[in-house]
Every structure is written in structure tokens, then in C-alpha cells.
Scaffold this motif. Structure first.
Motif, PDB file in Angstrom:
ATOM      1  N   THR A   4       1.001  -1.246  -0.181  1.00 11.71           N
ATOM      2  CA  THR A   4       0.228   0.128  -0.227  1.00 11.71           C
ATOM      3  C   THR A   4       0.936   1.411  -0.164  1.00 11.71           C
ATOM      4  OG1 THR A   4      -1.672  -1.348   1.704  1.00 11.71           O
ATOM      5  CG2 THR A   4      -1.811   1.016   1.742  1.00 11.71           C
ATOM      6  N   PRO A   5       0.703   2.529  -0.791  1.00 10.90           N
ATOM      7  CA  PRO A   5       1.841   3.592  -1.620  1.00 10.90           C
ATOM      8  C   PRO A   5       1.493   4.363   0.223  1.00 10.90           C
ATOM      9  CG  PRO A   5      -0.099   3.673  -2.521  1.00 10.90           C
ATOM     10  CD  PRO A   5      -0.392   2.374  -2.004  1.00 10.90           C
ATOM     11  N   ASP A   6       2.565   4.720   0.206  1.00  4.14           N
ATOM     12  CA  ASP A   6       2.642   5.834   1.212  1.00  4.14           C
ATOM     13  C   ASP A   6       2.149   7.524   0.665  1.00  4.14           C
ATOM     14  OD1 ASP A   6       3.066   4.444   3.469  1.00  4.14           O
ATOM     15  OD2 ASP A   6       5.282   4.361   3.143  1.00  4.14           O
ATOM     16  N   ILE A   7       2.878   7.313  -0.276  1.00  9.50           N
ATOM     17  CA  ILE A   7       2.201   9.006  -0.838  1.00  9.50           C
ATOM     18  C   ILE A   7       2.286   8.729  -2.054  1.00  9.50           C
ATOM     19  CG2 ILE A   7       4.634   8.585  -0.942  1.00  9.50           C
ATOM     20  CD1 ILE A   7       4.748  12.209  -1.148  1.00  9.50           C
ATOM     21  N   LEU A   8       1.378   9.676  -3.459  1.00  7.72           N
ATOM     22  CA  LEU A   8       1.172   9.794  -4.289  1.00  7.72           C
ATOM     23  C   LEU A   8       2.053  10.595  -5.130  1.00  7.72           C
ATOM     24  CD1 LEU A   8      -2.887   8.726  -4.638  1.00  7.72           C
ATOM     25  CD2 LEU A   8      -0.905   6.730  -4.204  1.00  7.72           C
ATOM     26  N   CYS A   9       2.618   9.992  -6.438  1.00  8.46           N
ATOM     27  CA  CYS A   9       3.217  10.338  -7.005  1.00  8.46           C
ATOM     28  C   CYS A   9       3.171  10.818  -8.485  1.00  8.46           C
ATOM     29  CB  CYS A   9       4.773  10.299  -7.033  1.00  8.46           C
ATOM     30  SG  CYS A   9       5.815  10.129  -5.487  1.00  8.46           S
ATOM     31  N   ILE A  10       2.469  12.087  -9.067  1.00 11.37           N
ATOM     32  CA  ILE A  10       1.891  12.142 -10.043  1.00 11.37           C
ATOM     33  C   ILE A  10       2.579  13.203 -11.194  1.00 11.37           C
ATOM     34  CG2 ILE A  10      -0.895  12.681 -11.264  1.00 11.37           C
ATOM     35  CD1 ILE A  10      -1.552  13.008  -8.584  1.00 11.37           C
ATOM     36  N   GLY A  11       2.144  12.501 -12.448  1.00 11.37           N
ATOM     37  CA  GLY A  11       3.270  13.483 -13.814  1.00 11.37           C
ATOM     38  C   GLY A  11       4.839  12.064 -13.902  1.00 11.37           C
ATOM     39  N   SER A  12       5.049  13.289 -14.433  1.00 11.15           N
ATOM     40  CA  SER A  12       5.851  12.302 -15.136  1.00 11.15           C
ATOM     41  C   SER A  12       7.179  11.276 -14.450  1.00 11.15           C
ATOM     42  CB  SER A  12       7.111  13.475 -15.943  1.00 11.15           C
ATOM     43  OG  SER A  12       7.676  13.900 -15.177  1.00 11.15           O
ATOM     44  N   VAL A  13       7.325  10.287 -15.237  1.00 13.19           N
ATOM     45  CA  VAL A  13       8.024   9.193 -15.186  1.00 13.19           C
ATOM     46  C   VAL A  13       8.775   9.080 -16.815  1.00 13.19           C
ATOM     47  CG1 VAL A  13       8.517   7.142 -14.149  1.00 13.19           C
ATOM     48  CG2 VAL A  13       7.084   8.245 -13.025  1.00 13.19           C
ATOM     49  N   MET A  14      10.087   9.329 -17.133  1.00 10.78           N
ATOM     50  CA  MET A  14      10.466   8.843 -18.500  1.00 10.78           C
ATOM     51  C   MET A  14      12.300   8.667 -18.198  1.00 10.78           C
ATOM     52  SD  MET A  14      10.708  12.841 -18.822  1.00 10.78           S
ATOM     53  CE  MET A  14       8.968  13.426 -19.478  1.00 10.78           C
ATOM     54  N   TRP A  15      12.801   8.525 -19.631  1.00 11.35           N
ATOM     55  CA  TRP A  15      13.729   8.192 -18.942  1.00 11.35           C
ATOM     56  C   TRP A  15      14.590   9.600 -19.129  1.00 11.35           C
ATOM     57  CZ3 TRP A  15      16.519   4.070 -17.611  1.00 11.35           C
ATOM     58  CH2 TRP A  15      15.891   2.934 -17.589  1.00 11.35           C
ATOM     59  N   ASP A  16      15.929  10.071 -18.334  1.00 14.61           N
ATOM     60  CA  ASP A  16      16.663  10.756 -18.525  1.00 14.61           C
ATOM     61  C   ASP A  16      17.880  10.339 -18.857  1.00 14.61           C
ATOM     62  OD1 ASP A  16      14.411  12.762 -17.095  1.00 14.61           O
ATOM     63  OD2 ASP A  16      16.151  12.747 -15.448  1.00 14.61           O
ATOM     64  N   VAL A 145       2.667  15.947  -7.136  1.00 18.08           N
ATOM     65  CA  VAL A 145       2.123  16.541  -8.468  1.00 18.08           C
ATOM     66  C   VAL A 145       3.399  17.619  -9.415  1.00 18.08           C
ATOM     67  CG1 VAL A 145      -0.121  18.257  -9.530  1.00 18.08           C
ATOM     68  CG2 VAL A 145      -0.087  17.017  -7.669  1.00 18.08           C
ATOM     69  N   ASP A 146       2.747  17.572 -10.750  1.00 13.76           N
ATOM     70  CA  ASP A 146       4.606  17.853 -10.897  1.00 13.76           C
ATOM     71  C   ASP A 146       3.779  18.996 -12.277  1.00 13.76           C
ATOM     72  OD1 ASP A 146       4.706  17.297 -13.404  1.00 13.76           O
ATOM     73  OD2 ASP A 146       5.621  15.461 -12.949  1.00 13.76           O
ATOM     74  N   GLY A 147       4.509  20.102 -12.993  1.00  9.65           N
ATOM     75  CA  GLY A 147       4.293  21.029 -14.129  1.00  9.65           C
ATOM     76  C   GLY A 147       3.695  20.621 -15.181  1.00  9.65           C
ATOM     77  N   ASN A 148       4.294  18.863 -15.590  1.00 11.03           N
ATOM     78  CA  ASN A 148       4.329  18.541 -16.818  1.00 11.03           C
ATOM     79  C   ASN A 148       2.696  18.328 -17.530  1.00 11.03           C
ATOM     80  OD1 ASN A 148       7.439  18.416 -17.911  1.00 11.03           O
ATOM     81  ND2 ASN A 148       7.690  16.586 -16.347  1.00 11.03           N
ATOM     82  N   LEU A 149       1.607  17.955 -15.965  1.00  5.71           N
ATOM     83  CA  LEU A 149       0.857  17.924 -16.249  1.00  5.71           C
ATOM     84  C   LEU A 149       0.451  18.796 -17.552  1.00  5.71           C
ATOM     85  CD1 LEU A 149      -0.631  16.411 -12.932  1.00  5.71           C
ATOM     86  CD2 LEU A 149      -0.147  14.982 -15.412  1.00  5.71           C
ATOM     87  N   THR A 150      -0.913  18.675 -18.466  1.00  2.00           N
ATOM     88  CA  THR A 150      -1.573  20.490 -19.220  1.00  2.00           C
ATOM     89  C   THR A 150      -2.251  20.874 -18.149  1.00  2.00           C
ATOM     90  OG1 THR A 150      -3.184  18.487 -19.649  1.00  2.00           O
ATOM     91  CG2 THR A 150      -1.330  18.986 -20.813  1.00  2.00           C
TER      92      THR A 150
END
Length: 297
Positions: A4-16, A145-150
């Protein structure tokens, strides 16, 4: 069975894909250095920092079903991310970020987050269908939440009952995307994490210091704002006033992901009961360690 997650991270997951050189650089230079490919993106960088200190972060994002996507899922899981809630669209490529860094910092970068943007609200499905919450019983923990969302999706988050009980932590991803976060200025549970340039972009004014940036964004209705300024003083602005702290001096070995590390460390410190000043100092120390650390991790 997935934890069960402790925190949610919403946004970009990509290759750097990051090229780094140990010398100062300027546009047009061609120098020897190192090129790495690691899981990245704002949501991923925050999640990886949280996982390193023992938390269980889940990412809500879009990752393609291509070979790069399969590799990214495996690499993300190996670094402690819960990926089962990620949206996996057919026919769209896995997002990527490419940057060049020198001893004088970031020279240039291009972020290709088109798949994340194309998927829109589909990445939020686990918050509505009962897997992580619903409108009747919304997720009540921290959410990064990150600003890569529209802008459209950020606007939906701002007014959605799915986030009514959430502790929102907001990162703009880059100065060019900072203004997207304006739609969340009035959210009572939102904390903004910005650099000085991003604070100026949101406020629409030039700011000379982190403290000025925090005050300017607070004046627009933000409940809480943290503003960094590189090696300069950092500020935390809230209804209790503005406090500042200076980061420790370090040798710069990498910069991509430093702000995300700051945000994650600050969130964890507060979750552990630290007061405003102690949490701010802890976050600055964690970011300094990251900036001066091993570039291959």
C-alpha cells in the motif's frame, strides 16, 4: 502483493538522458564527458528520493508499452516505485528528457512529455475507481503533482473531489511550465515548491530573492510557498510569515533532479514531525548532498 503506497507521485516518469562535462560550458561547445540514462521526470525523482528513505511511493503517470517503457517499468520498480497504477497506453512512445550539464550548471534541456499530456485524466483512474480512492472516499494522504501535466488536467485536479482531502505538494517541472500551476493557487491544501525564476513566472513580476518570490506567490492566494535560489537563501512562506535558510556550500556535480530531491526531503521531514525551520534545513542539506554526489546513481 503490491504494498500500500504512503504517497502518490503524479506526473512525469520518463528516461533521463543526461550529458555531463566537468568543465564550464557554453552554447556550441563539444567537450568530453559522461552520458547516462536513468529513470527520471519530476514524479519519478520525488518517488526515488522517498523510496531511498524507506517510504512506499506509487506513481500515477503514462508509460508506453514499447521496449523503452518495459525497461523503464523494471528500472523504476528496482528503485522502489510502485508502478502498477501507471497508465500504459497502446501506440504511444515512452517519454524522454535530454539535458546537457557543465560545471556551471544546466546548459540546455528538452523534455518530451507528449505521451503524458496525451493521456490526460486517464492517469487519475485509480483515484476514482476504488483502487486508491473514490469521490466518496478520496485519497487522504500526501500527493506530489508536477507541472508536466496539462493546464486542463491541473484545473481538473484543483476542483476535483478526488483531491479534496489530499496534502498537495506542487512542483512546476521547469520555469517554462510554472504558469500552469496558477490554477491551483487557491487550493487550501497546496504547497508550492519553486525556484526564484518560477516564482516570478507565476507572480508575473521580477523577484530579486527567494523571500520576495514566496511573498509574491502568497499574495496571489497560495496557502504555502517554498522558493529556492541556487546557492542563495531559500524561503518558506505561509500564513505564519516567511522564514529563510541558506544552503550549505558544495561542489556542483549534477543539477537535474536537485529541486525534486529538495521537495521530497522536505515532505518527509514534515511527515516526521519537524517544524518549519528544521524541515527547511533538512531539505537544503538533502539537496546539497544530491548536487555534490555520485552522478551515476
Amino acid at each position: 502483493m503490491t504494498a500500500t503506497p504512503d504517497i502518490l507521485c503524479i506526473g512525469s516518469v520518463m528516461w533521463d538522458i543526461i550529458g555531463r562535462a566537468p568543465v564550464e560550458m557554453r552554447a556550441g561547445m563539444d567537450v568530453p564527458g559522461r552520458i547516462t540514462r536513468l529513470p527520471g521526470g519530476v514524479a519519478a525523482n520525488i518517488a526515488m528520493t522517498l523510496a531511498r528513505i524507506g517510504l512506499k511511493p506509487a506513481v500515477l503517470t503514462a508509460i508506453g508499452r514499447d521496449a523503452e517503457g518495459e525497461d523503464l517499468i523494471a528500472a523504476s520498480q528496482a528503485r522502489g516505485m510502485i508502478t502498477e497504477y501507471a497508465h500504459r497506453p497502446e501506440g504511444l512512445p515512452t517519454d524522454r528528457y535530454m539535458a546537457v550539464e557543465g560545471a556551471n550548471g544546466l546548459i540546455a534541456a528538452v523534455a518530451d512529455a507528449h505521451t503524458l499530456e496525451a493521456c490526460g485524466a486517464a492517469i487519475l483512474a485509480p483515484l476514482a475507481d476504488g483502487r486508491l480512492g473514490s469521490a466518496a472516499r478520496p485519497w487522504a494522504g500526501p500527493v506530489a503533482v508536477d507541472g508536466n501535466l496539462t493546464v486542463a488536467l491541473l484545473s481538473e485536479i484543483a476542483g476535483s473531489p478526488l483531491f479534496a482531502a489530499a496534502d498537495l505538494r506542487l512542483a512546476p517541472a521547469s520555469p517554462g511550465k510554472a504558469e500552469r500551476l496558477r490554477v491551483l493557487l487557491g487550493h487550501p491544501g497546496a504547497t508550492f515548491y519553486l525556484n526564484r525564476e518560477e516564482a516570478g513566472k507565476i507572480a508575473g513580476v521580477a523577484v530579486r530573492t527567494a523571500a520576495e518570490g514566496a511573498e509574491a506567490v502568497r499574495a496571489l492566494g497560495a496557502a504555502r510557498v517554498l522558493v529556492t535560489d541556487g546557492a542563495g537563501a531559500c524561503a518558506d512562506g505561509s500564513a505564519e510569515g516567511v522564514i529563510v535558510a541558506v544552503p550549505p556550500p558544495v561542489t556542483v556535480r549534477r543539477v537535474t533532479g536537485a529541486g525534486d530531491t529538495f521537495m521530497a526531503a522536505h515532505l518527509v521531514a514534515e511527515r516526521s514531525g519537524a517544524g518549519r525551520r528544521l524541515a527547511l534545513e533538512h531539505a537544503l542539506a538533502a539537496a546539497a548532498d544530491y548536487i555534490s554526489g555520485d552522478v551515476g546513481t
